[in-house]
Design a protein around this motif. Structure first.
Motif, PDB file in Angstrom:
ATOM      1  N   GLY A  73      17.788   6.258  10.762  1.00 39.62           N
ATOM      2  CA  GLY A  73      17.157   5.038  11.239  1.00 39.62           C
ATOM      3  C   GLY A  73      16.884   4.091  10.091  1.00 39.62           C
ATOM      4  N   THR A  74      16.361   2.931  10.426  1.00 45.96           N
ATOM      5  CA  THR A  74      16.072   1.922   9.420  1.00 45.96           C
ATOM      6  C   THR A  74      14.653   2.087   8.888  1.00 45.96           C
ATOM      7  OG1 THR A  74      15.188   0.310  10.995  1.00 45.96           O
ATOM      8  CG2 THR A  74      17.585   0.309  10.632  1.00 45.96           C
ATOM      9  N   ALA A  75      14.412   1.496   7.730  1.00 45.91           N
ATOM     10  CA  ALA A  75      13.053   1.509   7.191  1.00 45.91           C
ATOM     11  C   ALA A  75      12.090   0.828   8.151  1.00 45.91           C
ATOM     12  CB  ALA A  75      13.036   0.807   5.827  1.00 45.91           C
ATOM     13  N   GLN A  76      12.563  -0.236   8.809  1.00 49.60           N
ATOM     14  CA  GLN A  76      11.707  -0.937   9.760  1.00 49.60           C
ATOM     15  C   GLN A  76      11.295  -0.014  10.912  1.00 49.60           C
ATOM     16  OE1 GLN A  76      14.486  -2.177   8.332  1.00 49.60           O
ATOM     17  NE2 GLN A  76      14.539  -4.433   8.370  1.00 49.60           N
ATOM     18  N   GLU A  77      12.239   0.774  11.398  1.00 49.24           N
ATOM     19  CA  GLU A  77      11.926   1.692  12.507  1.00 49.24           C
ATOM     20  C   GLU A  77      10.923   2.750  12.066  1.00 49.24           C
ATOM     21  OE1 GLU A  77      16.208   1.436  14.888  1.00 49.24           O
ATOM     22  OE2 GLU A  77      15.920   2.913  13.286  1.00 49.24           O
ATOM     23  N   ILE A  78      11.089   3.283  10.869  1.00 47.57           N
ATOM     24  CA  ILE A  78      10.150   4.292  10.370  1.00 47.57           C
ATOM     25  C   ILE A  78       8.767   3.666  10.182  1.00 47.57           C
ATOM     26  CG2 ILE A  78       9.626   5.880   8.489  1.00 47.57           C
ATOM     27  CD1 ILE A  78      12.693   6.104   8.044  1.00 47.57           C
ATOM     28  N   PHE A  79       8.717   2.476   9.593  1.00 47.09           N
ATOM     29  CA  PHE A  79       7.432   1.815   9.366  1.00 47.09           C
ATOM     30  C   PHE A  79       6.700   1.552  10.672  1.00 47.09           C
ATOM     31  CE2 PHE A  79       7.880   1.521   4.940  1.00 47.09           C
ATOM     32  CZ  PHE A  79       6.759   0.903   4.400  1.00 47.09           C
ATOM     33  N   SER A  80       7.437   1.305  11.738  1.00 46.39           N
ATOM     34  CA  SER A  80       6.789   1.005  13.016  1.00 46.39           C
ATOM     35  C   SER A  80       5.953   2.170  13.517  1.00 46.39           C
ATOM     36  CB  SER A  80       7.839   0.623  14.062  1.00 46.39           C
ATOM     37  OG  SER A  80       8.636   1.751  14.413  1.00 46.39           O
ATOM     38  N   GLY A  81       6.246   3.394  13.043  1.00 45.23           N
ATOM     39  CA  GLY A  81       5.499   4.564  13.489  1.00 45.23           C
ATOM     40  C   GLY A  81       4.400   5.022  12.556  1.00 45.23           C
ATOM     41  N   LEU A  82       4.195   4.328  11.447  1.00 44.34           N
ATOM     42  CA  LEU A  82       3.256   4.812  10.434  1.00 44.34           C
ATOM     43  C   LEU A  82       1.798   4.702  10.873  1.00 44.34           C
ATOM     44  CD1 LEU A  82       4.864   3.425   7.142  1.00 44.34           C
ATOM     45  CD2 LEU A  82       5.064   5.719   8.115  1.00 44.34           C
ATOM     46  N   GLY A  83       1.499   3.787  11.770  1.00 42.31           N
ATOM     47  CA  GLY A  83       0.116   3.613  12.192  1.00 42.31           C
ATOM     48  C   GLY A  83      -0.470   4.840  12.860  1.00 42.31           C
ATOM     49  N   ALA A  84       0.379   5.698  13.441  1.00 39.47           N
ATOM     50  CA  ALA A  84      -0.106   6.892  14.132  1.00 39.47           C
ATOM     51  C   ALA A  84      -0.577   7.977  13.177  1.00 39.47           C
ATOM     52  CB  ALA A  84       0.996   7.451  15.034  1.00 39.47           C
ATOM     53  N   LEU A  85      -0.274   7.843  11.889  1.00 39.21           N
ATOM     54  CA  LEU A  85      -0.540   8.930  10.937  1.00 39.21           C
ATOM     55  C   LEU A  85      -2.008   9.024  10.534  1.00 39.21           C
ATOM     56  CD1 LEU A  85       2.536   8.564   8.546  1.00 39.21           C
ATOM     57  CD2 LEU A  85       2.327   9.897  10.664  1.00 39.21           C
ATOM     58  N   GLY A  86      -2.783   7.982  10.772  1.00 36.43           N
ATOM     59  CA  GLY A  86      -4.159   7.984  10.278  1.00 36.43           C
ATOM     60  C   GLY A  86      -4.183   7.705   8.789  1.00 36.43           C
ATOM     61  N   SER A  87      -5.198   8.186   8.122  1.00 38.53           N
ATOM     62  CA  SER A  87      -5.377   7.867   6.703  1.00 38.53           C
ATOM     63  C   SER A  87      -4.382   8.638   5.843  1.00 38.53           C
ATOM     64  CB  SER A  87      -6.802   8.203   6.259  1.00 38.53           C
ATOM     65  OG  SER A  87      -7.007   7.813   4.917  1.00 38.53           O
ATOM     66  N   VAL A  88      -3.735   7.908   4.941  1.00 38.78           N
ATOM     67  CA  VAL A  88      -2.751   8.470   4.021  1.00 38.78           C
ATOM     68  C   VAL A  88      -2.996   7.838   2.651  1.00 38.78           C
ATOM     69  CG1 VAL A  88      -1.017   8.898   5.804  1.00 38.78           C
ATOM     70  CG2 VAL A  88      -1.080   6.678   4.628  1.00 38.78           C
ATOM     71  N   MET A  89      -2.152   8.196   1.688  1.00 37.88           N
ATOM     72  CA  MET A  89      -2.175   7.517   0.389  1.00 37.88           C
ATOM     73  C   MET A  89      -0.844   6.804   0.201  1.00 37.88           C
ATOM     74  SD  MET A  89      -1.200   7.509  -3.064  1.00 37.88           S
ATOM     75  CE  MET A  89      -1.026   9.104  -3.877  1.00 37.88           C
ATOM     76  N   ALA A  90      -0.900   5.493   0.010  1.00 37.53           N
ATOM     77  CA  ALA A  90       0.290   4.671  -0.205  1.00 37.53           C
ATOM     78  C   ALA A  90       0.471   4.448  -1.698  1.00 37.53           C
ATOM     79  CB  ALA A  90       0.145   3.340   0.513  1.00 37.53           C
ATOM     80  N   LEU A  91       1.693   4.616  -2.182  1.00 39.73           N
ATOM     81  CA  LEU A  91       1.976   4.474  -3.613  1.00 39.73           C
ATOM     82  C   LEU A  91       3.189   3.576  -3.808  1.00 39.73           C
ATOM     83  CD1 LEU A  91       2.007   7.265  -6.304  1.00 39.73           C
ATOM     84  CD2 LEU A  91       3.883   5.621  -6.193  1.00 39.73           C
ATOM     85  N   SER A  92       2.999   2.539  -4.623  1.00 43.09           N
ATOM     86  CA  SER A  92       4.106   1.694  -5.071  1.00 43.09           C
ATOM     87  C   SER A  92       3.975   1.545  -6.580  1.00 43.09           C
ATOM     88  CB  SER A  92       4.068   0.318  -4.403  1.00 43.09           C
ATOM     89  OG  SER A  92       4.165   0.422  -2.999  1.00 43.09           O
ATOM     90  N   ARG A  93       5.105   1.421  -7.267  1.00 40.02           N
ATOM     91  CA  ARG A  93       5.037   1.365  -8.716  1.00 40.02           C
ATOM     92  C   ARG A  93       6.247   0.624  -9.287  1.00 40.02           C
ATOM     93  NH1 ARG A  93       5.620   6.482 -12.251  1.00 40.02           N
ATOM     94  NH2 ARG A  93       5.831   4.756 -13.733  1.00 40.02           N
ATOM     95  N   ASN A  94       6.104   0.244 -10.542  1.00 41.22           N
ATOM     96  CA  ASN A  94       7.237  -0.158 -11.362  1.00 41.22           C
ATOM     97  C   ASN A  94       7.180   0.709 -12.615  1.00 41.22           C
ATOM     98  OD1 ASN A  94       5.349  -1.540 -13.167  1.00 41.22           O
ATOM     99  ND2 ASN A  94       5.325  -3.201 -11.662  1.00 41.22           N
ATOM    100  N   ASP A  95       7.938   0.388 -13.644  1.00 44.26           N
ATOM    101  CA  ASP A  95       7.988   1.257 -14.822  1.00 44.26           C
ATOM    102  C   ASP A  95       6.647   1.373 -15.531  1.00 44.26           C
ATOM    103  OD1 ASP A  95      10.597   2.085 -14.623  1.00 44.26           O
ATOM    104  OD2 ASP A  95      11.398   0.510 -15.922  1.00 44.26           O
ATOM    105  N   SER A  96       5.804   0.357 -15.424  1.00 36.58           N
ATOM    106  CA  SER A  96       4.601   0.306 -16.254  1.00 36.58           C
ATOM    107  C   SER A  96       3.294   0.324 -15.489  1.00 36.58           C
ATOM    108  CB  SER A  96       4.644  -0.958 -17.138  1.00 36.58           C
ATOM    109  OG  SER A  96       5.855  -1.028 -17.852  1.00 36.58           O
ATOM    110  N   ALA A  97       3.331   0.277 -14.169  1.00 38.01           N
ATOM    111  CA  ALA A  97       2.099   0.274 -13.376  1.00 38.01           C
ATOM    112  C   ALA A  97       2.309   1.064 -12.089  1.00 38.01           C
ATOM    113  CB  ALA A  97       1.665  -1.155 -13.048  1.00 38.01           C
TER     114      ALA A  97
END
Length: 344
Positions: free
Chosen positions: A53-77
């Motif tokens: 599936g697409t990232a959009q389709e997966i993201f559409s279901g994330l609200g059901a998960l409840g509290s999670v930890m989201a992580l985004s990064r680049n090389d230095s942060a």
């Protein structure tokens, strides 16, 4: 990747872990001359399930998960935020998540490989672009709805794991200085919204750092290397709410709120709060800038950190929403760290 090359990669990875067990997967991939997506797909030190599936389709279901930890990064942060995916708008090439805790801007054009991962007892969903670079990761916590998590993975689990075929992500070619600095400055002074800044860069075909250098010290001026530590220390001491933006080419992740616990560990300066962690490699910062932009709500001031390639590492603002004036305490703090007066 063939079965033989997969086995070879696993062997090489295992040998690397034996000699340097504390290396994170991003660094392991570089040592081995592969991408992080290739290590995940080959189950190097972990177990992965490819998601269809697409990232959009997966993201559409994330609200059901409840509290999670989201992580985004680049090389230095590295930006980590606990919360729930709410107000998910992910039906187009550009998506947003607008919850009070998890606040994201997704640019799905280059997203390609998605996995459910189990590593050292930790469950995660991991998203990679077509170059094999990690874009975004979501970690299950004790507060996550485990049944909903398992149902989401089962819903999108691919029957077969596709091969990772590395592609180059095109980077627009822009100049390091504007052809007409006076015209850029005039355009800058006429800005109505901070979001128009990117459109200005595109119109003048100039890099972000090139625009800062050309604008004039009253709009953008370079500050001392330790300005970010001074700013965060003062913000923590006064509980001044801030916004912290960390981005890569596929996503922007935003924290809004105060910061409390600060700690330096070697080159990394860290925010270690209950719901928000920031890990900033200050050795990678080659220039720091205080930037002022006019808007219909008044001046908006930011602290921006750049690496040796002129790439933006992290941005800080005072907490605000559209239609609100900038916090006076925030602007006063940043201007107090400037060697020259800024626009008023």
């Amino acid at each position: 990747m063939t079965a033989d090359s997969t086995d070879t990669l696993r062997t090489r990875h295992a040998q690397l872990l034996e000699t340097e067990p504390k290396l994170r997967i991003r660094d392991r991939a570089r040592r081995l001359g592969v991408t992080e997506a290739e290590l995940v797909a080959a189950d190097c030190g972990l177990a992965s399930t490819a998601l269809a599936g697409t990232a959009q389709e997966i993201f559409s279901g994330l609200g059901a998960l409840g509290s999670v930890m989201a992580l985004s990064r680049n090389d230095s942060a590295v930006h980590e935020r606990h919360g729930t995916y709410l107000d998910i708008q992910a039906n187009a090439p550009v998506g947003i998540v607008l919850g009070p805790d998890i606040d994201l801007r997704m640019f799905f054009g280059s997203w390609k490989y998605f996995y459910a991962v189990l590593e050292n007892g930790r469950h995660s969903l991991q998203f990679f672009d077509k170059s094999g670079e990690a874009v975004h990761k979501i970690y299950r916590t004790e507060q996550t709805d485990a049944a909903a998590w398992d149902a989401l993975v089962a819903r999108f689990a691919a029957q077969e794991k596709p091969a990772v075929v590395i592609e180059t992500v095109a980077v627009p070619v822009v100049a390091d200085s504007p052809a007409d600095a006076a015209a850029l400055r005039a355009h800058w002074l006429a800005l109505q919204d901070t979001h128009d800044f990117f459109l200005m860069l595109r119109q003048f075909q100039v890099s972000r750092l090139g625009a800062l250098r050309a604008a004039g010290d009253d709009l953008a001026q370079q500050v001392e290397a330790d300005t970010v530590e001074k700013m965060l220390t003062q913000a923590a001491a006064t509980q001044l709410p801030i916004m912290c933006f960390v981005a890569n080419r596929g996503i922007v992740q935003i924290h809004t709120g105060p910061v409390k616990k600060l700690l330096r560990t070697g080159p990394w300066f860290n925010v270690l709060d209950e719901s928000f962690n920031l890990h900033l490699n200050t050795d990678a910062v080659t220039s720091s800038w205080v930037v002022s932009k006019p808007t219909v709500d008044g001046w908006v001031t930011s602290l921006e950190l750049y690496n040796a390639d002129g790439e933006l590492i992290v941005q800080f603002f005072g907490a605000r929403k559209p239609g609100q004036a900038e916090l006076s305490a925030w602007r006063e703090l940043l201007l107090s760290l400037c060697p020259q007066p800024q626009a008023a």
